[in-house]
Motif scaffolding. Structure first.
Motif, PDB file in Angstrom:
ATOM      1  N   GLY A  55      40.052  16.296 -24.111  1.00 55.00           N
ATOM      2  CA  GLY A  55      39.954  14.893 -24.482  1.00 55.00           C
ATOM      3  C   GLY A  55      39.600  14.738 -25.955  1.00 55.00           C
ATOM      4  O   GLY A  55      39.212  15.692 -26.639  1.00 55.00           O
ATOM      5  N   ALA A  56      39.703  13.511 -26.417  1.00 58.88           N
ATOM      6  CA  ALA A  56      39.416  13.201 -27.821  1.00 58.88           C
ATOM      7  C   ALA A  56      37.974  13.528 -28.197  1.00 58.88           C
ATOM      8  O   ALA A  56      37.692  13.847 -29.353  1.00 58.88           O
ATOM      9  N   GLU A  57      37.068  13.495 -27.219  1.00 63.33           N
ATOM     10  CA  GLU A  57      35.660  13.788 -27.517  1.00 63.33           C
ATOM     11  C   GLU A  57      35.461  15.246 -27.920  1.00 63.33           C
ATOM     12  O   GLU A  57      34.586  15.562 -28.731  1.00 63.33           O
ATOM     13  N   VAL A  58      36.262  16.139 -27.370  1.00 61.48           N
ATOM     14  CA  VAL A  58      36.159  17.562 -27.736  1.00 61.48           C
ATOM     15  C   VAL A  58      36.625  17.744 -29.175  1.00 61.48           C
ATOM     16  O   VAL A  58      35.946  18.381 -29.988  1.00 61.48           O
ATOM     17  N   ARG A  59      37.768  17.181 -29.507  1.00 60.96           N
ATOM     18  CA  ARG A  59      38.273  17.252 -30.884  1.00 60.96           C
ATOM     19  C   ARG A  59      37.257  16.649 -31.846  1.00 60.96           C
ATOM     20  O   ARG A  59      36.938  17.226 -32.882  1.00 60.96           O
ATOM     21  N   ALA A  60      36.718  15.492 -31.491  1.00 57.49           N
ATOM     22  CA  ALA A  60      35.750  14.812 -32.357  1.00 57.49           C
ATOM     23  C   ALA A  60      34.504  15.663 -32.587  1.00 57.49           C
ATOM     24  O   ALA A  60      33.962  15.691 -33.694  1.00 57.49           O
TER      25      ALA A  60
END
Length: 139
Positions: A55-60
């Motif tokens: 998810g985007a939270e991992v990338r962030a």
């Protein structure tokens, strides 16, 4: 040192690799052993960049601590990203001054999901398994 994405990203920019290097550095000082430029890292197999959707939270989490980590993610389905864990580990190691990094080069040959005959993968098989690695300090 074994790390999934949470262990690799850590907290405040300090993850498993940084903690492991810190411990090895402390031992090195006691034993007059080499510094970062003489440290060798070997990356073992892991879920590959075409199999690890996050998810985007991992990338962030990665990009917040190291903006150059953005290059280790490729867009996936809506709001998802394909993460290259081996590339993220290489990036973290380089940030510590460790330039001699061998093993997993993010190619398909190192992907645990895509190589059932060579590697165990809980994500692929949904069963428990074991692996072993040896790490040592030469003085």
């Amino acid at each position: 040192a074994h790390a999934g994405w949470r262990g690799l990203v850590g907290q405040g920019g300090i993850g498993v690799l940084e903690q492991t290097y810190k411990q090895f550095s402390a031992l090195a000082l006691v034993n007059n052993a080499p510094a970062a430029m003489d440290t060798i890292a070997w990356l073992g197999p892991c879920i590959g960049p075409t199999a690890f959707e996050v998810g985007a939270e991992v990338r962030a989490a990665f990009v917040a601590g190291q903006p150059s980590a953005a290059a280790c993610f490729m867009p996936g389905a809506a709001g998802k990203w394909w993460a290259d864990l081996a590339a993220l580990a290489r990036l973290r190691l380089r940030a510590m001054g460790i330039t001699q990094v061998y093993g997993n080069d993010s190619s398909a040959a190192w992907c645990t999901v895509g190589n059932a005959s060579r590697f165990f993968s809980h994500r692929r098989d949904r069963v428990s398994g074991r692996f072993c690695a040896s790490i040592w300090l030469e003085t």
